[in-house]
Design a protein around this motif. Structure first.
Motif, mmCIF file in Angstrom:
data_model
loop_
_atom_site.group_PDB
_atom_site.id
_atom_site.type_symbol
_atom_site.label_atom_id
_atom_site.label_comp_id
_atom_site.label_asym_id
_atom_site.label_seq_id
_atom_site.Cartn_x
_atom_site.Cartn_y
_atom_site.Cartn_z
ATOM 1 N N SER B 236 0.832 -1.203 0.000
ATOM 2 C CA SER B 236 0.000 0.000 0.000
ATOM 3 C C SER B 236 0.869 1.256 0.000
ATOM 4 O O SER B 236 0.552 2.249 -0.669
ATOM 5 C CB SER B 236 -0.919 -0.019 1.220
ATOM 6 O OG SER B 236 -0.147 -0.048 2.389
ATOM 7 N N LEU B 237 1.980 1.167 0.742
ATOM 8 C CA LEU B 237 2.891 2.311 0.755
ATOM 9 C C LEU B 237 3.485 2.548 -0.629
ATOM 10 O O LEU B 237 3.609 3.699 -1.082
ATOM 11 C CB LEU B 237 4.014 2.078 1.766
ATOM 12 C CG LEU B 237 3.650 2.282 3.233
ATOM 13 C CD1 LEU B 237 4.790 1.864 4.131
ATOM 14 C CD2 LEU B 237 3.310 3.739 3.482
ATOM 15 N N THR B 238 3.848 1.423 -1.284
ATOM 16 C CA THR B 238 4.428 1.556 -2.624
ATOM 17 C C THR B 238 3.401 2.161 -3.583
ATOM 18 O O THR B 238 3.718 3.069 -4.371
ATOM 19 C CB THR B 238 4.874 0.177 -3.132
ATOM 20 O OG1 THR B 238 5.772 -0.383 -2.184
ATOM 21 C CG2 THR B 238 5.569 0.303 -4.474
ATOM 22 N N LEU B 239 2.150 1.615 -3.485
ATOM 23 C CA LEU B 239 1.106 2.151 -4.356
ATOM 24 C C LEU B 239 0.865 3.627 -4.071
ATOM 25 O O LEU B 239 0.721 4.444 -4.998
ATOM 26 C CB LEU B 239 -0.182 1.359 -4.152
ATOM 27 C CG LEU B 239 -0.161 -0.068 -4.710
ATOM 28 C CD1 LEU B 239 -1.418 -0.821 -4.311
ATOM 29 C CD2 LEU B 239 -0.047 -0.031 -6.231
ATOM 30 N N ALA B 240 0.819 3.920 -2.797
ATOM 31 C CA ALA B 240 0.602 5.321 -2.437
ATOM 32 C C ALA B 240 1.743 6.193 -2.938
ATOM 33 O O ALA B 240 1.525 7.307 -3.433
ATOM 34 C CB ALA B 240 0.467 5.438 -0.918
ATOM 35 N N ILE B 242 3.690 5.499 -5.523
ATOM 36 C CA ILE B 242 3.572 5.608 -6.986
ATOM 37 C C ILE B 242 2.498 6.621 -7.343
ATOM 38 O O ILE B 242 2.679 7.485 -8.228
ATOM 39 C CB ILE B 242 3.262 4.227 -7.587
ATOM 40 C CG1 ILE B 242 4.480 3.307 -7.420
ATOM 41 C CG2 ILE B 242 2.880 4.346 -9.045
ATOM 42 C CD1 ILE B 242 4.206 1.870 -7.777
ATOM 43 N N GLU B 243 1.379 6.511 -6.648
ATOM 44 C CA GLU B 243 0.281 7.429 -6.930
ATOM 45 C C GLU B 243 0.682 8.868 -6.659
ATOM 46 O O GLU B 243 0.403 9.782 -7.445
ATOM 47 C CB GLU B 243 -0.909 7.025 -6.052
ATOM 48 C CG GLU B 243 -2.206 7.664 -6.489
ATOM 49 C CD GLU B 243 -3.382 7.078 -5.723
ATOM 50 O OE1 GLU B 243 -4.453 7.671 -5.779
ATOM 51 O OE2 GLU B 243 -3.191 6.012 -5.094
ATOM 52 N N ALA B 244 1.386 8.993 -5.515
ATOM 53 C CA ALA B 244 1.833 10.342 -5.170
ATOM 54 C C ALA B 244 2.817 10.881 -6.206
ATOM 55 O O ALA B 244 2.742 12.054 -6.618
ATOM 56 C CB ALA B 244 2.488 10.332 -3.788
ATOM 57 N N VAL B 248 2.346 13.948 -8.467
ATOM 58 C CA VAL B 248 3.359 15.007 -8.520
ATOM 59 C C VAL B 248 3.763 15.274 -9.970
ATOM 60 O O VAL B 248 3.873 16.434 -10.404
ATOM 61 C CB VAL B 248 4.588 14.604 -7.674
ATOM 62 C CG1 VAL B 248 5.752 15.550 -7.923
ATOM 63 C CG2 VAL B 248 4.231 14.631 -6.208
ATOM 64 N N ALA B 249 3.954 14.145 -10.711
ATOM 65 C CA ALA B 249 4.334 14.307 -12.122
ATOM 66 C C ALA B 249 3.241 15.022 -12.901
ATOM 67 O O ALA B 249 3.512 15.920 -13.712
ATOM 68 C CB ALA B 249 4.612 12.933 -12.735
ATOM 69 N N LYS B 250 1.988 14.580 -12.576
ATOM 70 C CA LYS B 250 0.872 15.237 -13.265
ATOM 71 C C LYS B 250 0.830 16.711 -12.938
ATOM 72 O O LYS B 250 0.647 17.562 -13.803
ATOM 73 C CB LYS B 250 -0.445 14.575 -12.835
ATOM 74 C CG LYS B 250 -0.723 13.239 -13.507
ATOM 75 C CD LYS B 250 -2.061 12.710 -13.028
ATOM 76 C CE LYS B 250 -2.347 11.345 -13.621
ATOM 77 N NZ LYS B 250 -3.606 10.791 -13.088
ATOM 78 N N ALA B 251 0.979 16.948 -11.622
ATOM 79 C CA ALA B 251 0.929 18.342 -11.200
ATOM 80 C C ALA B 251 2.050 19.139 -11.845
ATOM 81 O O ALA B 251 1.858 20.264 -12.308
ATOM 82 C CB ALA B 251 1.030 18.417 -9.676
#
Lengths: 181, 402
Positions: B236-240, B242-244, B248-251
């Motif tokens: 879950s930490l890894t997914l979080a 990656i999502e983050a 960030v990349a999107k932002a």
């Protein structure tokens, strides 16, 4: 005339007089020297040995009752006797390992001993032995009650209480000795 | 002054020595501690029991040896030393409970030799060596305790659980105290405490193994669950993460796009502003041009109007002159006709000639009247549009025509 704990009677002329207690102790302890200058250590040992002998007598009576109670299946009485025996053993240990003093009057660093303090010690020894004699008599009554199926439990508990009193009273002896300077 | 040590091993409980057996050049003292007692036996009699004292020059020495040789002093002089403090004995305990389960263990006995009972040890010395150790006492009393106390008591117990109860411990102490009292007293030993330490039985070992297995299984389950939970957390930490990172990349990308869009927008606005400026400039120019053209047009139109007015006036004048001339001609012809009629000269030939002349006249008038209408056109030298000859200003571009 007063009744002595061991039975018999004695004459007390002046209650404040140490001689009364010396006489009383003389009835209990053979060769009681009343802490005379050259017999203080011997007197101390004699008092302790008398306590040990009385404790042995109490122990023997209680052991007799204990053995009978065990063989009769009276575990409750046997347990009470056992605790009384343990209390007697503790008293014996206290007396055996109590202070006996040095070659000088009481302790080597002591230089003077007043008659007043000696009288206090004699009175204390008398009280200790008086209680212990009561315990001996009560243990004797205990065995008698056990033989006659009387109030054995009450007697053994009273004996234990008296032995505990002797133990506590003897522990105060050290405090009395400490006052001798 | 040298001191004789009667005990050099903590296992030693009591020892009997002949005072003459201690041979040394100088006499030795014997120091008795509070938990040590010495019974002096001379010539077969118990002379004294001592404790907490120093026996000065009591053993050894040349003079004592010499006196012994010369027959001075006691011929038989023995010392019985004993420890008067409590000591523990471990006696092996074996037996079986009522359900047949074997019970093994150790019986712990706490014994003591009282000061006044030390001479009773002579009974032991008479049948054994002169040194009494814990092991000796354990061997001496072990069998008796086992047969008189342990085995009967264990046989009364229903199972191993009863053996482990507090009641059994009390019974064991009572049994030892009651059954062994005579044997102990015979040798001057006082029993203080007794308690049993029971080993694990086979059944208990099986239960212990089962319990250990269950514990290990439970522990393994717990470890697995913990590991899985840790993996889940890690996942879950890894997914979080990656999502983050994606966010960030999107932002970041969004920010770059917005920056690009803003830049483009800025360019567009700049362009627009330029265009607006150009448009305004062009509009202004066009307005100016339009104003100029309008002004030229107005000038041209006014000139055209003037020309037209002059033309209309000329045509009106020509029409009026034609009418006047036609009227005059008609008057003349009417007079001539009247004159011809009065003279009788009005024949068909005269009439025909007259009509032909009148038609010719009208035809000439109409030609002269139409001719200005179909005047030849030309083109403007500036804009190239067609203009009629005679126009002074080009109606299209407003330039003055020559």
């Amino acid at each position: 005339m007063v009744n002595h704990p061991t039975g018999g009677s004695m004459t007390i002329g002046n209650p404040a007089d140490t001689l009364t207690y010396v006489r009383a102790l003389g009835l209990i302890v053979g060769g009681y020297g009343a802490y005379k200058r050259d017999k203080r250590r011997e007197t101390d040992i004699a008092v302790k040995e008398e306590i040990l002998r009385c404790a042995d007598r109490v122990r023997t009576h209680v052991e007799n009752v204990h053995d009978d109670a065990y063989r009769d299946g009276n575990v409750r009485l046997a347990k009470t006797c056992q605790s009384t025996i343990e209390e007697i053993d503790a008293l014996r240990n206290d007396v055996n390992l109590g202070e006996t003093g040095g070659e000088h009057p009481f302790f080597s660093k002591q230089t003077t001993t007043s008659n007043k303090v000696l009288g206090k010690l004699i009175k204390h020894d008398h009280e200790t032995l008086t209680i212990l004699v009561k315990a001996v008599n009560r243990s004797n009554d205990l065995e008698k009650a056990a033989a006659e199926e009387g109030e054995v439990m009450k007697a053994v508990r009273e004996t234990r209480q008296l032995v505990s009193s002797v133990r506590g009273h003897f522990s105060e002896r050290r405090a009395v000795l400490k006052n001798i300077k | 002054m040298a001191t004789h040590r009667w005990r050099d091993n903590p296992e030693v409980i009591a020892r009997m020595i002949d005072s003459g057996s201690i041979q040394s050049w100088s006499a030795k003292n014997i120091v008795l501690k509070p938990n040590e007692t010495c019974a002096i036996m001379a010539n077969g009699k118990i002379q004294d029991i001592l404790s907490e004292t120093v026996l000065k020059n009591y053993v050894g020495g040349f003079t004592r040896w010499l006196g012994g040789k010369m027959g001075v002093g006691s011929s038989d002089h023995k010392l019985i030393f004993a420890m008067t403090g409590p000591f523990d004995l471990l006696v092996k305990m074996e037996g079986a409970t009522a359900d047949g389960a074997k019970v093994n263990g150790m019986l712990n006995l706490r014994l003591q030799i009282q000061r006044d009972d030390v001479p009773k040890l002579v009974n032991i010395f008479a049948n054994s060596g002169r040194e009494l150790t814990r092991g000796f006492f354990a061997t001496m009393y072990g069998t008796e305790i086992l047969s008189r106390v342990v085995v009967p008591l264990l046989a009364k117990q229903a199972d191993i659980n009863a053996v482990r109860s507090a009641d059994f411990a009390d019974l064991m102490e009572m049994g030892v105290r009651a059954e062994m009292r005579g044997s102990f007293d015979q040798y001057g030993i006082t029993m203080l405490r007794a308690f049993a330490v029971v080993n694990e039985t086979d059944l208990e070992k099986l239960q212990a193994f089962r319990q250990q297995t269950e514990v290990l299984t439970a522990r393994a389950d717990l470890v697995n669950e913990t590991s899985l939970a840790a993996l889940d957390r890690q996942q879950s930490l890894t997914l979080a993460r990656i999502e983050a990172e994606a966010e960030v990349a999107k932002a970041k990308a969004r920010g770059e796009v917005e920056a690009a869009l803003e830049s483009q927008l800025l360019d567009l606005r700049k362009q627009e502003a330029e265009w607006a400026a150009e448009r305004d400039d062009m509009a202004a120019r066009q307005d100016i041009q339009m104003d100029g053209k309008q002004r030229k047009m107005d000038i041209a139109m006014s000139a055209f109007e003037q020309v037209q007015a002059a033309k209309r006036e000329r045509m009106a004048q020509e029409a009026e002159s034609n009418l006047t001339r036609q009227q005059h001609t008609d008057d003349i012809q009417r007079e001539m006709m009247q004159m011809a009629a009065e003279s009788g000269a009005l024949t068909p030939e005269v009439m025909q000639t007259f009509i032909e002349q009148q038609s010719a006249q009208k035809g000439h008038d109409s030609k002269s009247a139409v001719a200005p209408e179909q005047a030849p056109s030309s083109s403007c030298p500036s804009c190239g549009e067609s203009v009629q000859i005679g126009w002074q200003v080009c109606p299209h571009c407003g330039i003055t025509l020559r």
